[in-house]
Design a protein around this motif. Structure first.
Motif, PDB file in Angstrom:
ATOM      1  N   ARG A  14       0.839  -1.191   0.000  1.00  0.00           N
ATOM      2  CA  ARG A  14       0.000   0.000   0.000  1.00  0.00           C
ATOM      3  C   ARG A  14       0.880   1.251   0.000  1.00  0.00           C
ATOM      4  NH1 ARG A  14      -2.236   3.473   3.194  1.00  0.00           N
ATOM      5  NH2 ARG A  14      -4.300   4.291   2.688  1.00  0.00           N
ATOM      6  N   ASN A  15       1.907   1.221   0.834  1.00  0.00           N
ATOM      7  CA  ASN A  15       2.822   2.361   0.866  1.00  0.00           C
ATOM      8  C   ASN A  15       3.446   2.602  -0.505  1.00  0.00           C
ATOM      9  OD1 ASN A  15       2.474   3.180   3.444  1.00  0.00           O
ATOM     10  ND2 ASN A  15       4.239   2.083   4.272  1.00  0.00           N
ATOM     11  N   LYS A  16       3.785   1.520  -1.154  1.00  0.00           N
ATOM     12  CA  LYS A  16       4.395   1.655  -2.482  1.00  0.00           C
ATOM     13  C   LYS A  16       3.409   2.326  -3.442  1.00  0.00           C
ATOM     14  CE  LYS A  16       6.217  -1.204  -6.212  1.00  0.00           C
ATOM     15  NZ  LYS A  16       6.485  -2.588  -6.603  1.00  0.00           N
ATOM     16  N   ARG A  17       2.174   1.880  -3.378  1.00  0.00           N
ATOM     17  CA  ARG A  17       1.159   2.488  -4.255  1.00  0.00           C
ATOM     18  C   ARG A  17       1.003   3.968  -3.963  1.00  0.00           C
ATOM     19  NH1 ARG A  17      -4.312  -0.691  -5.382  1.00  0.00           N
ATOM     20  NH2 ARG A  17      -4.632   1.277  -6.446  1.00  0.00           N
ATOM     21  N   CYS A  18       0.983   4.302  -2.681  1.00  0.00           N
ATOM     22  CA  CYS A  18       0.829   5.704  -2.301  1.00  0.00           C
ATOM     23  C   CYS A  18       1.987   6.529  -2.853  1.00  0.00           C
ATOM     24  CB  CYS A  18       0.780   5.854  -0.785  1.00  0.00           C
ATOM     25  SG  CYS A  18      -0.660   5.084  -0.046  1.00  0.00           S
ATOM     26  N   LEU A  19       3.198   5.992  -2.709  1.00  0.00           N
ATOM     27  CA  LEU A  19       4.363   6.718  -3.203  1.00  0.00           C
ATOM     28  C   LEU A  19       4.300   6.881  -4.716  1.00  0.00           C
ATOM     29  CD1 LEU A  19       7.119   5.074  -1.005  1.00  0.00           C
ATOM     30  CD2 LEU A  19       6.706   7.525  -1.177  1.00  0.00           C
ATOM     31  N   LEU A  20       3.931   5.810  -5.389  1.00  0.00           N
ATOM     32  CA  LEU A  20       3.844   5.878  -6.851  1.00  0.00           C
ATOM     33  C   LEU A  20       2.793   6.907  -7.261  1.00  0.00           C
ATOM     34  CD1 LEU A  20       4.071   2.119  -7.877  1.00  0.00           C
ATOM     35  CD2 LEU A  20       5.662   3.924  -8.496  1.00  0.00           C
ATOM     36  N   ALA A  21       1.643   6.857  -6.579  1.00  0.00           N
ATOM     37  CA  ALA A  21       0.569   7.778  -6.937  1.00  0.00           C
ATOM     38  C   ALA A  21       1.013   9.217  -6.719  1.00  0.00           C
ATOM     39  CB  ALA A  21      -0.675   7.478  -6.109  1.00  0.00           C
ATOM     40  N   TYR A  22       1.677   9.444  -5.594  1.00  0.00           N
ATOM     41  CA  TYR A  22       2.126  10.799  -5.281  1.00  0.00           C
ATOM     42  C   TYR A  22       3.099  11.310  -6.346  1.00  0.00           C
ATOM     43  CZ  TYR A  22       4.374  14.601  -2.722  1.00  0.00           C
ATOM     44  OH  TYR A  22       4.872  15.821  -2.353  1.00  0.00           O
ATOM     45  N   HIS A  23       4.073  10.483  -6.688  1.00  0.00           N
ATOM     46  CA  HIS A  23       5.069  10.932  -7.661  1.00  0.00           C
ATOM     47  C   HIS A  23       4.476  11.074  -9.051  1.00  0.00           C
ATOM     48  CE1 HIS A  23       7.792   9.892  -4.396  1.00  0.00           C
ATOM     49  NE2 HIS A  23       8.643  10.714  -4.970  1.00  0.00           N
ATOM     50  N   ARG A  24       3.575  10.154  -9.377  1.00  0.00           N
ATOM     51  CA  ARG A  24       2.995  10.219 -10.713  1.00  0.00           C
ATOM     52  C   ARG A  24       2.143  11.477 -10.874  1.00  0.00           C
ATOM     53  NH1 ARG A  24       2.342   7.024 -15.576  1.00  0.00           N
ATOM     54  NH2 ARG A  24       1.657   8.695 -16.926  1.00  0.00           N
ATOM     55  N   THR A  25       1.367  11.792  -9.835  1.00  0.00           N
ATOM     56  CA  THR A  25       0.559  13.008  -9.922  1.00  0.00           C
ATOM     57  C   THR A  25       1.444  14.211 -10.194  1.00  0.00           C
ATOM     58  OG1 THR A  25      -0.838  12.030  -8.235  1.00  0.00           O
ATOM     59  CG2 THR A  25      -1.218  14.337  -8.754  1.00  0.00           C
ATOM     60  N   ARG A  26       2.572  14.233  -9.509  1.00  0.00           N
ATOM     61  CA  ARG A  26       3.464  15.383  -9.688  1.00  0.00           C
ATOM     62  C   ARG A  26       4.137  15.377 -11.059  1.00  0.00           C
ATOM     63  NH1 ARG A  26       4.793  18.296  -4.983  1.00  0.00           N
ATOM     64  NH2 ARG A  26       6.770  18.880  -5.897  1.00  0.00           N
ATOM     65  N   THR A  27       4.542  14.204 -11.527  1.00  0.00           N
ATOM     66  CA  THR A  27       5.178  14.202 -12.855  1.00  0.00           C
ATOM     67  C   THR A  27       4.151  14.555 -13.934  1.00  0.00           C
ATOM     68  OG1 THR A  27       4.854  11.822 -13.014  1.00  0.00           O
ATOM     69  CG2 THR A  27       7.026  12.566 -12.341  1.00  0.00           C
ATOM     70  N   ASP A  28       2.902  14.126 -13.730  1.00  0.00           N
ATOM     71  CA  ASP A  28       1.862  14.505 -14.695  1.00  0.00           C
ATOM     72  C   ASP A  28       1.772  16.021 -14.785  1.00  0.00           C
ATOM     73  OD1 ASP A  28       1.205  11.988 -15.385  1.00  0.00           O
ATOM     74  OD2 ASP A  28      -0.652  11.875 -14.229  1.00  0.00           O
ATOM     75  N   LYS A  29       1.811  16.632 -13.621  1.00  0.00           N
ATOM     76  CA  LYS A  29       1.743  18.092 -13.546  1.00  0.00           C
ATOM     77  C   LYS A  29       2.952  18.707 -14.261  1.00  0.00           C
ATOM     78  CE  LYS A  29      -1.125  20.849 -11.349  1.00  0.00           C
ATOM     79  NZ  LYS A  29      -2.570  20.642 -11.262  1.00  0.00           N
ATOM     80  N   LEU A  30       4.103  18.133 -14.010  1.00  0.00           N
ATOM     81  CA  LEU A  30       5.325  18.637 -14.633  1.00  0.00           C
ATOM     82  C   LEU A  30       5.238  18.517 -16.153  1.00  0.00           C
ATOM     83  CD1 LEU A  30       8.110  17.209 -12.293  1.00  0.00           C
ATOM     84  CD2 LEU A  30       7.419  19.584 -12.558  1.00  0.00           C
ATOM     85  N   GLU A  31       4.692  17.389 -16.610  1.00  0.00           N
ATOM     86  CA  GLU A  31       4.587  17.187 -18.050  1.00  0.00           C
ATOM     87  C   GLU A  31       3.642  18.212 -18.664  1.00  0.00           C
ATOM     88  OE1 GLU A  31       3.564  13.058 -18.512  1.00  0.00           O
ATOM     89  OE2 GLU A  31       5.359  12.515 -17.389  1.00  0.00           O
TER      90      GLU A  31
END
Lengths: 214, 221
Positions: free
Chosen positions: A78-95
């Protein structure tokens, strides 16, 4: 008493909030580190729990340990998913920002006024990006430029509004200097108004120098 | 003996529509379909985009040629050509962006099998591969590298749930029938099997519509 996954939840809340923001809030370095540490600790727990069994663990024989293992297992994932989701949301924003043509300097959250294309360079000011994110942003920018470069006649990052008129009325919001068009040079001084070809000024509209009227 | 070209020469519809116009029609269709379909559609393999690119280049050159002389009469033609050019560009841009958006959303899914990879153009494939590598690297340097090794994968399928998300093929689309066909669609309560006429418009699940669209009996609207 804090429980496994509480911190991961916080990350997800941050990510959720980020989705609705126009800018990127500061990277939660501490939180990311703590969640990652929790995963490592849990993994160590699992290893030490399993150690006395020497690889011959029978879940039916020792249900309490089996349950602990399952909880640890699920918490880690679950922690891994949370971390992935957090980073992905931010990279989406960056893109998104990369597509709209921002550069890293703008992202540092400085004042919008002095954006006259001063040479980039880390200005020491606290950035809302992690160093890894800055790297990512730069590399994604390169990737995007490479892809765009194969469609030079199209201008991939141009407006996604269907074009209606070739010429549009624009008002100048900030001084943008002189631009060259096929009908001659225009001097864009603040508060003046022009009737120009949309294709010539699209970038300037996107960057906030000009405002489209009507 | 191959008589296709002879037949084509006497086919009145073949010469009636110039290649440029058919390309534009094909692009428009591909654009509409790509924007409506929930999953990525195959990249047109018949050299459509090479032709489109050269058409656009050609028009740009023409515009540049014509800007030289400012005769009011050609000036009007110039505006028409430029307007058309802008619209043409918009179609291509919007089409490519719609594809990139889908690829970005489910990168690993589209890279996972050869059949799916073949839907991407070469450029898109290069882009997707590189983008995924960047993302993975970013995860690794941000947190993943300090994870225990057995947790570092991005494609786990433990407990029957794959980490790789796929587009929802059951979402609804509108299609227009191009010829009479029988449409079999699955519903929530009951399934429906109906004989439909040309130019009928129906809404149904994409997974049910796909065979019809692939067979050329229907198009997305």
């Amino acid at each position: 008493m804090p429980m496994y996954g509480d911190l991961g939840n916080k990350l997800v809340q941050h990510a959720k909030r980020t989705q609705n923001l126009a800018h990127l809030p500061p990277y939660q370095t501490e939180l990311v580190r703590t969640v990652t540490r929790e995963v490592r600790d849990l993994d160590k727990d699992v290893a030490s729990l399993l150690e006395p069994f020497q690889g011959s663990f029978d879940p039916a024989a020792d249900q309490a340990t089996a349950c602990t293992l399952l909880v640890n297992h699920l918490s880690m994932r679950r922690n891994k998913r949370c971390l992935l989701a957090y980073h992905r949301t931010r990279t989406d924003k960056l893109e998104e920002l990369a597509w709209s043509g921002s550069d890293v300097l703008d992202l540092a959250g400085q004042q919008a006024g002095g954006a006259n294309g001063a040479p980039a360079g880390d200005s020491g000011a606290s950035s809302s990006l992690s160093p890894q994110e800055e790297d990512y942003f730069r590399q994604y920018g390169d990737l995007l430029a490479a892809y765009k470069g194969q469609w030079t006649d199209i201008d991939l990052t141009g407006s996604l509004e269907p074009p209606r008129d070739l010429f549009i009325d624009v008002r100048v919001l900030k001084d943008a200097g002189e631009i060259q068009t096929e009908y001659g040079a225009i001097n864009l001084t603040k508060n003046s108004q022009f009737y120009v070809r949309q294709g010539d000024v699209e970038r300037l509209i996107a960057q906030g120098y000009l405002q489209k009227l009507g | 003996m191959d008589i296709d070209d002879i037949l084509r020469e006497v086919d009145p519809t073949f010469h009636a529509i110039p290649q440029e116009k058919r390309d534009l029609q094909e692009l428009t269709r591909a654009w509409i379909a790509e924007r409506s379909a929930p999953e990525l559609l195959p990249w047109p393999a018949n050299g459509l985009f090479e032709r489109i690119n050269s058409n656009i280049k050609h028009q740009i050159e023409k515009v540049e040629e014509m800007t030289g002389d400012m005769d009011p009469k050609t000036n009007f033609a110039l505006i028409v050509i430029q307007t058309e050019l802008e619209r043409y560009r918009y179609l291509v841009r919007s089409y490519l962006r719609a594809r990139i958006a889908k690829i970005d959303r489910h990168t690993l899914h589209y890279l996972s099998t050869d059949a799916l990879r073949s839907r991407l153009s070469e450029m898109e494939l290069a882009y997707a591969t590189r983008h995924q590598a960047l993302l993975h690297n970013h995860y690794l340097s941000s947190f993943l590298s300090s994870f225990p090794p057995n947790l570092q994968n991005l494609n786990d399928a433990s407990a029957g749930i794959s980490m790789i998300e796929a587009p929802d093929l059951e979402s609804a689309v509108f299609i227009r029938l191009l010829k009479d066909a029988s449409v079999a669609a699955r519903g929530v309560d009951e399934d429906d099997d109906a004989e439909m006429k040309e130019s009928d418009i129906v809404i149904l699940r994409w997974s049910d519509a796909k065979p019809l669209v692939d067979a050329g009996s229907a198009e997305l609207v």
